[in-house]
Design a protein around this motif. Structure first.
Motif, PDB file in Angstrom:
ATOM      1  N   LEU A 161     -24.059 -23.544 -35.179  1.00 60.32           N
ATOM      2  CA  LEU A 161     -24.194 -22.906 -36.483  1.00 60.32           C
ATOM      3  C   LEU A 161     -24.484 -23.948 -37.550  1.00 60.32           C
ATOM      4  CD1 LEU A 161     -22.366 -20.950 -34.679  1.00 60.32           C
ATOM      5  CD2 LEU A 161     -21.666 -19.949 -36.847  1.00 60.32           C
ATOM      6  N   GLU A 162     -23.896 -25.144 -37.376  1.00 58.70           N
ATOM      7  CA  GLU A 162     -24.120 -26.258 -38.292  1.00 58.70           C
ATOM      8  C   GLU A 162     -23.920 -27.557 -37.526  1.00 58.70           C
ATOM      9  OE1 GLU A 162     -22.187 -28.165 -42.376  1.00 58.70           O
ATOM     10  OE2 GLU A 162     -21.897 -26.034 -41.916  1.00 58.70           O
ATOM     11  N   PHE A 163     -24.827 -28.505 -37.720  1.00 61.87           N
ATOM     12  CA  PHE A 163     -24.729 -29.771 -37.005  1.00 61.87           C
ATOM     13  C   PHE A 163     -23.629 -30.650 -37.604  1.00 61.87           C
ATOM     14  CE2 PHE A 163     -28.974 -28.567 -35.697  1.00 61.87           C
ATOM     15  CZ  PHE A 163     -29.112 -29.122 -34.428  1.00 61.87           C
ATOM     16  N   PRO A 164     -22.652 -31.088 -36.810  1.00 62.36           N
ATOM     17  CA  PRO A 164     -21.715 -32.103 -37.305  1.00 62.36           C
ATOM     18  C   PRO A 164     -22.460 -33.372 -37.706  1.00 62.36           C
ATOM     19  CG  PRO A 164     -20.896 -31.095 -35.277  1.00 62.36           C
ATOM     20  CD  PRO A 164     -22.318 -30.638 -35.448  1.00 62.36           C
ATOM     21  N   LYS A 165     -21.924 -34.072 -38.707  1.00 64.42           N
ATOM     22  CA  LYS A 165     -22.603 -35.246 -39.272  1.00 64.42           C
ATOM     23  C   LYS A 165     -21.785 -36.517 -39.021  1.00 64.42           C
ATOM     24  CE  LYS A 165     -24.523 -32.430 -43.035  1.00 64.42           C
ATOM     25  NZ  LYS A 165     -23.844 -31.171 -42.616  1.00 64.42           N
ATOM     26  N   TRP A 166     -22.468 -37.649 -39.164  1.00 66.05           N
ATOM     27  CA  TRP A 166     -21.845 -38.953 -39.004  1.00 66.05           C
ATOM     28  C   TRP A 166     -20.613 -39.056 -39.906  1.00 66.05           C
ATOM     29  CZ3 TRP A 166     -24.198 -44.037 -41.326  1.00 66.05           C
ATOM     30  CH2 TRP A 166     -23.373 -45.119 -40.999  1.00 66.05           C
ATOM     31  N   GLY A 167     -19.503 -39.453 -39.307  1.00 66.84           N
ATOM     32  CA  GLY A 167     -18.260 -39.632 -40.038  1.00 66.84           C
ATOM     33  C   GLY A 167     -17.452 -38.374 -40.236  1.00 66.84           C
ATOM     34  N   GLN A 168     -17.980 -37.221 -39.849  1.00 63.84           N
ATOM     35  CA  GLN A 168     -17.276 -35.967 -40.061  1.00 63.84           C
ATOM     36  C   GLN A 168     -16.122 -35.813 -39.065  1.00 63.84           C
ATOM     37  OE1 GLN A 168     -19.841 -32.540 -39.982  1.00 63.84           O
ATOM     38  NE2 GLN A 168     -18.249 -31.121 -40.615  1.00 63.84           N
ATOM     39  N   GLN A 169     -14.988 -35.350 -39.568  1.00 66.19           N
ATOM     40  CA  GLN A 169     -13.836 -35.047 -38.726  1.00 66.19           C
ATOM     41  C   GLN A 169     -14.002 -33.632 -38.163  1.00 66.19           C
ATOM     42  OE1 GLN A 169     -11.386 -37.182 -38.037  1.00 66.19           O
ATOM     43  NE2 GLN A 169     -12.027 -38.806 -39.462  1.00 66.19           N
ATOM     44  N   ILE A 170     -13.964 -33.522 -36.852  1.00 67.53           N
ATOM     45  CA  ILE A 170     -14.118 -32.225 -36.210  1.00 67.53           C
ATOM     46  C   ILE A 170     -12.971 -32.013 -35.227  1.00 67.53           C
ATOM     47  CG2 ILE A 170     -16.625 -32.172 -36.483  1.00 67.53           C
ATOM     48  CD1 ILE A 170     -16.905 -33.040 -33.579  1.00 67.53           C
ATOM     49  N   GLN A 171     -12.783 -30.758 -34.843  1.00 65.26           N
ATOM     50  CA  GLN A 171     -11.793 -30.397 -33.831  1.00 65.26           C
ATOM     51  C   GLN A 171     -12.511 -29.691 -32.683  1.00 65.26           C
ATOM     52  OE1 GLN A 171      -8.457 -30.621 -33.396  1.00 65.26           O
ATOM     53  NE2 GLN A 171      -7.891 -31.692 -35.272  1.00 65.26           N
ATOM     54  N   LEU A 172     -12.317 -30.217 -31.482  1.00 66.38           N
ATOM     55  CA  LEU A 172     -12.879 -29.592 -30.287  1.00 66.38           C
ATOM     56  C   LEU A 172     -11.771 -28.841 -29.560  1.00 66.38           C
ATOM     57  CD1 LEU A 172     -14.436 -32.535 -30.662  1.00 66.38           C
ATOM     58  CD2 LEU A 172     -15.538 -31.815 -28.550  1.00 66.38           C
ATOM     59  N   PHE A 173     -12.119 -27.658 -29.071  1.00 65.75           N
ATOM     60  CA  PHE A 173     -11.181 -26.837 -28.307  1.00 65.75           C
ATOM     61  C   PHE A 173     -11.877 -26.362 -27.037  1.00 65.75           C
ATOM     62  CE2 PHE A 173     -10.244 -26.370 -32.788  1.00 65.75           C
ATOM     63  CZ  PHE A 173      -8.880 -26.583 -32.846  1.00 65.75           C
ATOM     64  N   THR A 174     -11.086 -26.180 -25.993  1.00 64.74           N
ATOM     65  CA  THR A 174     -11.654 -25.632 -24.760  1.00 64.74           C
ATOM     66  C   THR A 174     -10.578 -24.841 -24.025  1.00 64.74           C
ATOM     67  OG1 THR A 174     -12.954 -26.158 -22.781  1.00 64.74           O
ATOM     68  CG2 THR A 174     -11.099 -27.599 -23.265  1.00 64.74           C
TER      69      THR A 174
ATOM     70  N   ARG B 270     -15.721 -21.956 -18.474  1.00 65.70           N
ATOM     71  CA  ARG B 270     -15.014 -22.729 -19.490  1.00 65.70           C
ATOM     72  C   ARG B 270     -15.742 -22.553 -20.818  1.00 65.70           C
ATOM     73  NH1 ARG B 270     -11.620 -26.786 -20.144  1.00 65.70           N
ATOM     74  NH2 ARG B 270     -11.296 -27.183 -17.919  1.00 65.70           N
ATOM     75  N   GLU B 271     -14.971 -22.200 -21.848  1.00 64.79           N
ATOM     76  CA  GLU B 271     -15.542 -22.011 -23.188  1.00 64.79           C
ATOM     77  C   GLU B 271     -15.153 -23.183 -24.080  1.00 64.79           C
ATOM     78  OE1 GLU B 271     -16.109 -18.527 -26.579  1.00 64.79           O
ATOM     79  OE2 GLU B 271     -14.665 -18.234 -24.965  1.00 64.79           O
ATOM     80  N   PHE B 272     -16.010 -23.449 -25.067  1.00 65.62           N
ATOM     81  CA  PHE B 272     -15.779 -24.526 -26.034  1.00 65.62           C
ATOM     82  C   PHE B 272     -15.946 -23.977 -27.452  1.00 65.62           C
ATOM     83  CE2 PHE B 272     -17.684 -26.335 -22.224  1.00 65.62           C
ATOM     84  CZ  PHE B 272     -16.858 -27.406 -21.919  1.00 65.62           C
ATOM     85  N   LEU B 273     -15.191 -24.557 -28.363  1.00 68.34           N
ATOM     86  CA  LEU B 273     -15.288 -24.210 -29.777  1.00 68.34           C
ATOM     87  C   LEU B 273     -15.154 -25.493 -30.582  1.00 68.34           C
ATOM     88  CD1 LEU B 273     -15.205 -22.056 -32.121  1.00 68.34           C
ATOM     89  CD2 LEU B 273     -12.707 -22.087 -31.846  1.00 68.34           C
ATOM     90  N   ILE B 274     -16.000 -25.662 -31.612  1.00 62.32           N
ATOM     91  CA  ILE B 274     -15.926 -26.824 -32.491  1.00 62.32           C
ATOM     92  C   ILE B 274     -15.772 -26.334 -33.936  1.00 62.32           C
ATOM     93  CG2 ILE B 274     -17.088 -28.904 -33.318  1.00 62.32           C
ATOM     94  CD1 ILE B 274     -18.538 -29.053 -30.666  1.00 62.32           C
ATOM     95  N   LEU B 275     -14.738 -26.844 -34.607  1.00 62.79           N
ATOM     96  CA  LEU B 275     -14.455 -26.481 -35.991  1.00 62.79           C
ATOM     97  C   LEU B 275     -14.522 -27.713 -36.885  1.00 62.79           C
ATOM     98  CD1 LEU B 275     -11.284 -24.185 -35.582  1.00 62.79           C
ATOM     99  CD2 LEU B 275     -13.696 -23.512 -35.499  1.00 62.79           C
ATOM    100  N   ASP B 276     -14.799 -27.492 -38.183  1.00 59.01           N
ATOM    101  CA  ASP B 276     -14.714 -28.595 -39.139  1.00 59.01           C
ATOM    102  C   ASP B 276     -13.284 -28.664 -39.700  1.00 59.01           C
ATOM    103  OD1 ASP B 276     -14.475 -26.619 -41.076  1.00 59.01           O
ATOM    104  OD2 ASP B 276     -16.442 -26.961 -41.951  1.00 59.01           O
ATOM    105  N   HIS B 277     -13.050 -29.542 -40.697  1.00 57.75           N
ATOM    106  CA  HIS B 277     -11.694 -29.735 -41.215  1.00 57.75           C
ATOM    107  C   HIS B 277     -11.187 -28.527 -41.990  1.00 57.75           C
ATOM    108  CE1 HIS B 277     -14.194 -30.803 -44.659  1.00 57.75           C
ATOM    109  NE2 HIS B 277     -13.146 -30.652 -45.426  1.00 57.75           N
ATOM    110  N   ASN B 278     -12.093 -27.609 -42.341  1.00 64.33           N
ATOM    111  CA  ASN B 278     -11.705 -26.367 -43.018  1.00 64.33           C
ATOM    112  C   ASN B 278     -11.591 -25.199 -42.059  1.00 64.33           C
ATOM    113  OD1 ASN B 278     -11.600 -27.429 -45.702  1.00 64.33           O
ATOM    114  ND2 ASN B 278     -13.846 -27.388 -45.763  1.00 64.33           N
ATOM    115  N   ASP B 279     -11.623 -25.489 -40.763  1.00 65.24           N
ATOM    116  CA  ASP B 279     -11.546 -24.475 -39.701  1.00 65.24           C
ATOM    117  C   ASP B 279     -12.760 -23.550 -39.675  1.00 65.24           C
ATOM    118  OD1 ASP B 279      -9.110 -25.530 -38.959  1.00 65.24           O
ATOM    119  OD2 ASP B 279      -7.925 -24.042 -40.054  1.00 65.24           O
ATOM    120  N   GLU B 280     -13.877 -24.031 -40.220  1.00 66.00           N
ATOM    121  CA  GLU B 280     -15.130 -23.277 -40.119  1.00 66.00           C
ATOM    122  C   GLU B 280     -15.806 -23.616 -38.789  1.00 66.00           C
ATOM    123  OE1 GLU B 280     -16.267 -20.969 -42.200  1.00 66.00           O
ATOM    124  OE2 GLU B 280     -14.527 -21.233 -43.528  1.00 66.00           O
TER     125      GLU B 280
END
Length: 237
Positions: free
Chosen positions: A69-82, A94-104
């Motif tokens: 939905l949106e490309f993570p950028k250099w230096g960005q803090q992200i959360q990976l879930f599986t 196996r499913e994966f989910l990636i969120l930004d620091h605002n849980d988007e």
């Protein structure tokens, strides 16, 4: 942090400079590397990962779909879930989910895996090694990566040779190397994909020369890779 959507494992991460393209956004290849890493960490934490080598068993990634939905950028803090999403016949999901620091939500992905005997290459039932609380064999996901067919007009070809740096722990070409080849061929055509589906059909080893062909149809691009007459992967973006 509470793990969302009934997933089972999380990994915080900061996107590195070595993972991004010149525009500062992560490449699909680097994103696939992260998915592979969290999958292994989750499997190792529950004793169905690298310990399987002791009994001559191995996981093989068969299919993968990534939607950004949106490309993570250099230096960005992200959360990976599986987490495990059940099994269907010989596939474990196996499913994966990636969120930004605002849980988007930044990205979602789904993968299907096969369990093989590493010596005979015989396919085994995944529930023989998977904990049922993580991969319930009575459940199967609505989202399952599908079989990819090739269509459209041929617009580009390239031949690459599998090198030592392409190999994984089993001396086979790593699944993310195929994605890098696809991504590079698309970039040559001025295309940056924000979604990718790929089927891994046959193994490649160092020295193999892979003929890659890119096709364009009205709604998508499709790619096939062959070693001689042997089809080794198909992809769609």
């Amino acid at each position: 942090m509470i793990i969302p959507e009934n997933l089972q494992f999380q990994l915080p991460y900061e996107v590195g400079s070595f993972q991004v393209q010149p525009d500062g956004k992560i490449s699909l290849t680097s994103l696939a590397d992260l998915l592979q890493e969290i999958a292994w960490k989750h499997a190792d934490s529950a004793d169905f990962g690298r310990n399987l080598q002791e009994s001559n068993q191995m996981w093989v990634l068969a299919r993968l779909e990534i939607n950004l939905l949106e490309f993570p950028k250099w230096g960005q803090q992200i959360q990976l879930f599986t987490g495990g999403r059940g099994a269907d016949k010989l596939f474990a999901f196996r499913e994966f989910l990636i969120l930004d620091h605002n849980d988007e939500v930044l990205a979602r992905a789904m993968s299907s895996w096969l369990l093989l005997n590493s010596e005979s290459k015989r396919i085994l039932k995944p529930e023989s090694v998977l904990p049922s609380e993580l991969f319930d064999p009575t459940k199967k996901p609505d989202w399952q990566p599908g079989k990819i067919s090739i269509s459209g007009d041929l617009i580009a070809t390239e031949t690459v040779q599998a090198r030592f740096s392409d190999l994984d722990l089993n001396y086979h070409v790593n699944n993310t190397s195929y994605i890098r080849w696809v991504e590079n061929l698309l970039f040559d055509q001025g295309v940056r994909p924000d979604s990718l589906a790929i089927n891994y059909l046959s193994e490649c080893v160092a020295g193999d020369r892979i003929s890659i062909r890119l096709y364009r149809s009205e709604s998508w691009f499709s790619v096939e890779g062959k070693v001689g007459d042997k089809l080794v992967f198909t992809a769609k973006v």
